[in-house]
Design an enzyme around this catalytic site. Structure first.
Site, PDB file in Angstrom:
ATOM      1  N   TRP A 233      16.511  19.559   3.626  1.00 44.75           N
ATOM      2  CA  TRP A 233      15.143  19.509   3.096  1.00 44.75           C
ATOM      3  C   TRP A 233      14.496  20.877   2.977  1.00 44.75           C
ATOM      4  O   TRP A 233      13.433  20.999   2.355  1.00 44.75           O
ATOM      5  CB  TRP A 233      14.272  18.689   4.063  1.00 44.75           C
ATOM      6  CG  TRP A 233      14.082  19.374   5.403  1.00 44.75           C
ATOM      7  CD1 TRP A 233      15.014  19.510   6.393  1.00 44.75           C
ATOM      8  CD2 TRP A 233      12.904  20.029   5.871  1.00 44.75           C
ATOM      9  NE1 TRP A 233      14.489  20.206   7.455  1.00 44.75           N
ATOM     10  CE2 TRP A 233      13.192  20.532   7.165  1.00 44.75           C
ATOM     11  CE3 TRP A 233      11.634  20.231   5.337  1.00 44.75           C
ATOM     12  CZ2 TRP A 233      12.254  21.237   7.924  1.00 44.75           C
ATOM     13  CZ3 TRP A 233      10.691  20.932   6.099  1.00 44.75           C
ATOM     14  CH2 TRP A 233      11.021  21.433   7.372  1.00 44.75           C
TER      15      TRP A 233
ATOM     16  N   HIS B  17      20.344  19.825  10.000  1.00 47.76           N
ATOM     17  CA  HIS B  17      19.199  19.105   9.411  1.00 47.76           C
ATOM     18  C   HIS B  17      18.318  20.068   8.599  1.00 47.76           C
ATOM     19  O   HIS B  17      17.117  20.207   8.843  1.00 47.76           O
ATOM     20  CB  HIS B  17      18.364  18.391  10.491  1.00 47.76           C
ATOM     21  CG  HIS B  17      17.576  17.240   9.942  1.00 47.76           C
ATOM     22  ND1 HIS B  17      17.355  16.069  10.629  1.00 47.76           N
ATOM     23  CD2 HIS B  17      16.924  17.086   8.747  1.00 47.76           C
ATOM     24  CE1 HIS B  17      16.623  15.244   9.895  1.00 47.76           C
ATOM     25  NE2 HIS B  17      16.343  15.844   8.747  1.00 47.76           N
TER      26      HIS B  17
ATOM     27  N   GLU C 231      18.934  14.951  17.870  1.00 49.52           N
ATOM     28  CA  GLU C 231      18.964  16.329  17.346  1.00 49.52           C
ATOM     29  C   GLU C 231      18.128  17.245  18.226  1.00 49.52           C
ATOM     30  O   GLU C 231      16.976  16.906  18.525  1.00 49.52           O
ATOM     31  CB  GLU C 231      18.444  16.340  15.902  1.00 49.52           C
ATOM     32  CG  GLU C 231      19.390  15.608  14.950  1.00 49.52           C
ATOM     33  CD  GLU C 231      18.829  15.426  13.549  1.00 49.52           C
ATOM     34  OE1 GLU C 231      17.594  15.541  13.368  1.00 49.52           O
ATOM     35  OE2 GLU C 231      19.625  15.151  12.645  1.00 49.52           O
TER      36      GLU C 231
ATOM     37  N   ARG D 233      19.968  10.159   7.727  1.00 52.41           N
ATOM     38  CA  ARG D 233      19.553  10.242   9.121  1.00 52.41           C
ATOM     39  C   ARG D 233      20.756  10.020  10.021  1.00 52.41           C
ATOM     40  O   ARG D 233      21.631   9.205   9.714  1.00 52.41           O
ATOM     41  CB  ARG D 233      18.529   9.137   9.450  1.00 52.41           C
ATOM     42  CG  ARG D 233      17.071   9.483   9.121  1.00 52.41           C
ATOM     43  CD  ARG D 233      16.524  10.571  10.047  1.00 52.41           C
ATOM     44  NE  ARG D 233      15.135  10.884   9.762  1.00 52.41           N
ATOM     45  CZ  ARG D 233      14.719  11.800   8.884  1.00 52.41           C
ATOM     46  NH1 ARG D 233      15.587  12.505   8.181  1.00 52.41           N
ATOM     47  NH2 ARG D 233      13.432  12.024   8.712  1.00 52.41           N
TER      48      ARG D 233
HETATM   49  N1  LIG Z   1      18.271  15.658   5.630  1.00 54.79           N
HETATM   50  C1  LIG Z   1      17.075  15.914   5.156  1.00 54.79           C
HETATM   51  O1  LIG Z   1      16.662  17.069   5.197  1.00 54.79           O
HETATM   52  C2  LIG Z   1      16.234  14.822   4.533  1.00 54.79           C
HETATM   53  C3  LIG Z   1      15.165  15.178   3.691  1.00 54.79           C
HETATM   54  C4  LIG Z   1      14.403  14.178   3.105  1.00 54.79           C
HETATM   55  C5  LIG Z   1      14.701  12.838   3.373  1.00 54.79           C
HETATM   56  N2  LIG Z   1      15.732  12.539   4.209  1.00 54.79           N
HETATM   57  C6  LIG Z   1      16.071  11.129   4.475  1.00 54.79           C
HETATM   58  O2  LIG Z   1      16.384  10.534   3.231  1.00 54.79           O
HETATM   59  C7  LIG Z   1      15.787   9.252   3.179  1.00 54.79           C
HETATM   60  C8  LIG Z   1      15.551   8.870   1.729  1.00 54.79           C
HETATM   61  O3  LIG Z   1      14.580   9.726   1.140  1.00 54.79           O
HETATM   62  P1  LIG Z   1      13.901   9.334  -0.264  1.00 54.79           P
HETATM   63  O4  LIG Z   1      12.932  10.398  -0.580  1.00 54.79           O
HETATM   64  O5  LIG Z   1      14.961   8.985  -1.251  1.00 54.79           O
HETATM   65  O6  LIG Z   1      13.136   8.014   0.167  1.00 54.79           O
HETATM   66  P2  LIG Z   1      12.695   6.796  -0.744  1.00 54.79           P
HETATM   67  O7  LIG Z   1      11.729   6.017   0.059  1.00 54.79           O
HETATM   68  O8  LIG Z   1      12.311   7.261  -2.108  1.00 54.79           O
HETATM   69  O9  LIG Z   1      14.045   5.939  -0.912  1.00 54.79           O
HETATM   70  C9  LIG Z   1      14.651   5.246   0.132  1.00 54.79           C
HETATM   71  C10 LIG Z   1      15.512   4.157  -0.484  1.00 54.79           C
HETATM   72  O10 LIG Z   1      16.270   3.522   0.549  1.00 54.79           O
HETATM   73  C11 LIG Z   1      16.228   2.123   0.311  1.00 54.79           C
HETATM   74  N3  LIG Z   1      16.477   1.410   1.571  1.00 54.79           N
HETATM   75  C12 LIG Z   1      15.610   1.074   2.538  1.00 54.79           C
HETATM   76  N4  LIG Z   1      16.252   0.419   3.528  1.00 54.79           N
HETATM   77  C13 LIG Z   1      17.555   0.332   3.152  1.00 54.79           C
HETATM   78  C14 LIG Z   1      18.713  -0.248   3.732  1.00 54.79           C
HETATM   79  N5  LIG Z   1      18.669  -0.877   4.905  1.00 54.79           N
HETATM   80  N6  LIG Z   1      19.876  -0.159   3.051  1.00 54.79           N
HETATM   81  C15 LIG Z   1      19.949   0.482   1.860  1.00 54.79           C
HETATM   82  N7  LIG Z   1      18.880   1.043   1.259  1.00 54.79           N
HETATM   83  C16 LIG Z   1      17.707   0.969   1.908  1.00 54.79           C
HETATM   84  C17 LIG Z   1      14.838   1.871  -0.260  1.00 54.79           C
HETATM   85  O11 LIG Z   1      14.785   0.633  -0.961  1.00 54.79           O
HETATM   86  C18 LIG Z   1      14.685   3.066  -1.186  1.00 54.79           C
HETATM   87  O12 LIG Z   1      15.252   2.793  -2.450  1.00 54.79           O
HETATM   88  C19 LIG Z   1      14.520   9.389   4.029  1.00 54.79           C
HETATM   89  O13 LIG Z   1      14.112   8.144   4.554  1.00 54.79           O
HETATM   90  C20 LIG Z   1      14.927  10.351   5.103  1.00 54.79           C
HETATM   91  O14 LIG Z   1      15.405   9.641   6.227  1.00 54.79           O
HETATM   92  C21 LIG Z   1      16.489  13.484   4.791  1.00 54.79           C
HETATM   93  O1  LIG Z   2      12.665  13.137   6.344  1.00 55.95           O
HETATM   94  C1  LIG Z   2      12.536  14.311   5.961  1.00 55.95           C
HETATM   95  O2  LIG Z   2      11.680  14.663   5.137  1.00 55.95           O
HETATM   96  C2  LIG Z   2      13.481  15.369   6.495  1.00 55.95           C
HETATM   97  O3  LIG Z   2      14.347  14.829   7.421  1.00 55.95           O
HETATM   98  C3  LIG Z   2      12.815  16.553   7.093  1.00 55.95           C
HETATM   99  O4  LIG Z   2      12.145  16.217   8.252  1.00 55.95           O
END
Ligand SMILES: NC(=O)c1ccc[n+]([C@@H]2O[C@H](COP(=O)([O-])OP(=O)(O)OC[C@H]3O[C@@H](n4cnc5c(N)ncnc54)[C@H](O)[C@@H]3O)[C@@H](O)[C@H]2O)c1
Ligand SMILES: O=C(O)[C@H](O)CO
Length: 321
Positions: A288, A285, A263, A234
């Site tokens: 995903w 972005h 964004e 993020r």
């Molecule tokens: N760019 C994109 O298109 C896209 C797509 C999907 C997800 N994301 C982002 O990726 C993140 C992670 O996705 P995921 O599916 O792995 O989620 P998830 O919930 O499976 O994993 C998140 C991990 O982060 C850890 N965490 C929470 N707070 C933390 C902190 N302060 N410091 C370090 N670690 C911490 C949690 O313990 C967990 O292990 C989402 O929250 C989202 O913001 C971005």
């Molecule tokens: O958090 C997510 O799943 C991605 O940022 C897409 O919105």
């Protein structure tokens, strides 16, 4: 009968099918919703669908009929979850849908930057190959992934898949212990050690009040091996002014970002000011957004809504996240 309002359908590609929930409902779909339209559009709705339209406490306080916020994403930073928890509004998110698309995008950024593909492409287009007079030229250093130490922040679905792929490349993945926590444990590398010994650092954690600005000037100064920074997590996890300074001072080798703090970023924002540099890649972005992942997301979104209405909710997110 449930009234469902989708505030930002245009954040999911038009070819993605959104099936109709299997219960009596009224569905109102908006492509986009401006901040000043949110309350009026959600009036009387029991279920709100949002991908990125922010639902603040001030907005939620004006929506007494609301029972579920179905977030069409994994990240739920657009919703004031503390308010929802205190006022009996459930929040559900999408899980696991991005397990291929985001790690693949992460490695696309890593490979492109480690091998200086953007800089070489610019050189080729500028006639440098012809000027070199031989079959190749070496304007930019190239590094393999094999053997590189990869600091991973966030050990969830995406962090773990990134580690799996890293092992296949012969890299050394290191899961960072939480910033500020001592005693890393067997599976985690202490935060400071991760900063000091990584060749690449990649972020895969949610944006929360605790994680906002987790990488700022002190962290960049602790990065002894001049790593690449990859952020598909993020905007806001990395302090953008500090990122620009770190690039200017050569504290890091480059940056591959799929996200920005705000964004789309303003034309004069720090991210846009560095976007044209050869050691920076900024994508809008879309990590995903493979078709496959988007369809999985759309199907799970409706599953979450149906399960909530059936009294067995899935993927509820609590206020700590
Ligand atoms: N760019 C994109 O298109 C896209 C797509 C999907 C997800 N994301 C982002 O990726 C993140 C992670 O996705 P995921 O599916 O792995 O989620 P998830 O919930 O499976 O994993 C998140 C991990 O982060 C850890 N965490 C929470 N707070 C933390 C902190 N302060 N410091 C370090 N670690 C911490 C949690 O313990 C967990 O292990 C989402 O929250 C989202 O913001 C971005
Ligand atoms: O958090 C997510 O799943 C991605 O940022 C897409 O919105």
């Amino acid at each position: 009968m449930h009234k469902i309002v989708f505030l930002d359908r245009a954040t999911i590609a038009p070819q993605i099918r959104l099936r109709s929930p299997a219960f009596a409902h009224e569905l109102v779909v908006h492509d986009r919703t401006a901040p000043e339209q949110i309350v009026e559009r959600l009036a009387g709705a029991s279920i709100a669908i949002t991908n990125k339209v922010p639902l603040s406490a001030a907005v939620l306080a004006q929506l007494p009929a609301l029972r579920l916020v179905a977030v069409a994403a994994t990240g739920t930073d657009c919703v004031d979850k503390a308010y929802c928890q205190q006022h009996g509004i459930a929040v559900a998110n999408i899980r696991g849908y991005a397990v291929n698309t985001v790690p693949e995008h992460t490695f696309a950024l890593m490979l492109a930057l480690r091998r200086n593909l953007v800089a070489y492409r610019d050189d080729v287009l500028a006639g440098e190959w012809q000027r070199s007079g031989q079959f190749c030229f070496f304007n930019h250093t190239i590094h393999d992934l094999r053997g590189a130490r990869l600091g991973i922040i966030g050990e969830g679905v995406l962090g773990q898949r990134v580690a799996d792929i890293a092992r296949a490349f012969g890299m050394v993945p290191l899961f960072a212990a939480r910033k500020g926590k001592t005693g890393a444990g067997r599976l985690y590398t202490p935060w400071d050690e991760m900063l000091a010994t990584s060749d690449i650092i990649t972020l895969h954690c949610p944006l929360t009040p605790q994680s906002r600005g987790m990488i700022a000037t002190p962290e960049f100064r602790a990065m002894a091996r001049r790593p690449l920074i990859i952020n598909t997590g993020r905007g806001g996890l990395v302090d953008e002014a500090a990122l620009v300074q770190a690039l200017d001072e050569g504290l890091i080798a480059g940056a591959g970002f799929d996200v920005a703090d705000g964004e789309p970023p303003a034309a004069d924002s720090p991210m846009m000011r560095i976007a044209a540099r050869p050691n920076v890649i900024l994508t809008p972005h879309v990590a995903w957004a493979s078709d496959e992942a988007q369809q999985t997301l759309a199907d799970q979104l409706i599953d979450n809504i149906e399960n909530f209405v059936a009294g067995r909710p899935t993927n509820l997110v609590d206020s700590a996240y």
